[in-house]
Write an enzyme that holds these catalytic residues in place. Structure first.
Site, PDB file in Angstrom:
ATOM      1  N   GLU A  24       0.848  -1.202   0.000  1.00  0.00           N
ATOM      2  CA  GLU A  24       0.000   0.000   0.000  1.00  0.00           C
ATOM      3  C   GLU A  24       0.883   1.252   0.000  1.00  0.00           C
ATOM      4  O   GLU A  24       2.108   1.160   0.101  1.00  0.00           O
ATOM      5  CB  GLU A  24      -0.911   0.030   1.242  1.00  0.00           C
ATOM      6  CG  GLU A  24      -2.121  -0.896   1.167  1.00  0.00           C
ATOM      7  CD  GLU A  24      -3.279  -0.320   0.374  1.00  0.00           C
ATOM      8  OE1 GLU A  24      -3.077   0.736  -0.292  1.00  0.00           O
ATOM      9  OE2 GLU A  24      -4.372  -0.895   0.401  1.00  0.00           O
ATOM     10  N   ASN A 166     -10.183   4.903   2.497  1.00  0.00           N
ATOM     11  CA  ASN A 166      -9.334   4.684   1.334  1.00  0.00           C
ATOM     12  C   ASN A 166      -9.545   5.807   0.328  1.00  0.00           C
ATOM     13  O   ASN A 166     -10.351   6.716   0.537  1.00  0.00           O
ATOM     14  CB  ASN A 166      -9.639   3.335   0.678  1.00  0.00           C
ATOM     15  CG  ASN A 166      -8.644   2.259   1.062  1.00  0.00           C
ATOM     16  OD1 ASN A 166      -7.434   2.501   1.059  1.00  0.00           O
ATOM     17  ND2 ASN A 166      -9.125   1.072   1.392  1.00  0.00           N
ATOM     18  N   ASP A 232     -10.160   1.071  -3.603  1.00  0.00           N
ATOM     19  CA  ASP A 232      -9.070   1.051  -2.628  1.00  0.00           C
ATOM     20  C   ASP A 232      -8.301   2.370  -2.771  1.00  0.00           C
ATOM     21  O   ASP A 232      -8.906   3.427  -2.758  1.00  0.00           O
ATOM     22  CB  ASP A 232      -8.193  -0.179  -2.859  1.00  0.00           C
ATOM     23  CG  ASP A 232      -7.416  -0.598  -1.623  1.00  0.00           C
ATOM     24  OD1 ASP A 232      -6.858   0.272  -0.935  1.00  0.00           O
ATOM     25  OD2 ASP A 232      -7.340  -1.815  -1.333  1.00  0.00           O
TER      26      ASP A 232
END
Length: 325
Positions: A24, A166, A232
């Site tokens: 991430e 997100n 996301d």
């Protein structure tokens, strides 16, 4: 016109052989010409010299949800129990702030800095049972005088119930803020008054169909069980287009500033997590991905799960914003 996503996987390249459990928060460091990202589940920060093909790892005491480079050197990062500052790579961690949540079942998730150098951090309820995620802003620009940063909750569960923060990003003129709740399959937009740091006029920017009941990952199904994934992490290009990774959707979507879908790019793995723009011309799209808690069948079908991919694009992205302290 939306290109046929069946052709898109061929455009992606493998950036490094390193595999993360939950990759991430990637960003391209323009001064170092290096790509940074985190492995949340692996409790690591990573950086890669793309030109040399080398990867460095930094083990941390807890999960790093997000991070950003600091203008004065080093990094700011949000770990499970708070926001920390490191002056150098691998150096000591200095606690800057605790955020208002219970780290026994919540942690920091997606986040980045705004154009004024304030660090924004979204949270996640790991039980996935409560809509108690928030979005916080940590302002350390007056830290030398105050000794502590100013911490504000910008979006609370009362304002906008969410479970998994997100999709944080800003428009090129910094007047629009984007934020998503992954389980609700929704990206919102707010008007952002940057100097006063206020949000107003919340609206739905993009929404996606919910996961079909009984859906399972199946690499042989070209239609992905008629499931297109959920939003996301995200990034914005210089034209104001919003690029979002669709978790479990095998794709990255590009939306125009008015919320219309411009393109979707198929990805050779099930769970892309977050894009960023990098390279000297900011026309390389980097993409992290996940393999943590994925089935053995899925990992066998998508062996690149957890890797970082890249693809050349026509429009440059916005550069990373640096933390100011």
């Amino acid at each position: 016109m939306i290109p046929n996503p069946a052709f898109a996987p061929e455009a992606w390249q493998i950036v490094t052989p390193h595999i993360a459990a939950l990759g991430e928060s990637p960003f391209w460091h323009p001064h170092e010409q290096m790509l940074y990202w985190v492995d949340i589940s692996g409790r690591q920060i990573l950086r890669a010299n793309i030109y040399m093909g080398t990867v460095e790892t930094w083990d941390l005491p807890s999960e790093p949800g997000c991070m950003a480079p600091a203008a004065s050197g080093g990094l700011v990062m949000a770990l499970r129990d708070g926001v920390y500052r490191a002056q150098t790579w691998g150096g000591p961690l200095q606690l800057l702030a605790r955020l208002d949540y219970d780290p026994s079942h919540m942690r920091a998730n997606d986040g980045k800095c705004d154009a004024l150098g304030r660090f924004w951090v979204g949270t996640i309820d790991e039980t996935r049972s409560l809509k108690n995620a928030g979005l916080y802003c940590i302002d350390a620009r007056n830290l030398a005088n105050t000794g502590t940063p100013l911490v504000r909750c910008m979006v609370s569960p009362t304002d906008q119930p969410a479970t998994t923060a997100n999709g944080l990003a800003w428009s090129p003129d910094n007047r629009t803020l984007y934020w998503a709740d992954t389980p609700s399959h929704t990206v919102w937009a707010w008007d952002h008054e940057q100097a006063e740091n206020t949000l107003s006029k919340r609206r739905v920017f993009a929404s996606f169909k919910a996961k079909p009941e009984g859906w399972v990952s199946n690499a042989l199904d070209a239609n992905n069980g008629h499931y297109r994934g959920r939003p996301d992490g995200a990034a914005v290009d210089v034209q104001g287009n919003y690029w979002v990774a669709m978790f479990e959707g095998r794709r990255v979507c590009q939306f125009a500033p008015d919320g219309s879908l411009l393109a979707e790019f198929a990805v050779p793995l099930q769970c892309p997590t977050m894009p960023c723009f990098g390279g000297e011309d900011l026309k390389t799209l980097y993409l992290t991905s996940a393999r943590h808690h994925r089935s053995a069948a899925e990992l066998a079908a998508f062996p690149l799960s957890g890797s970082v991919l890249s693809m050349r694009v026509d429009v440059a992205g916005l550069p990373v914003n640096f933390f100011q302290d």
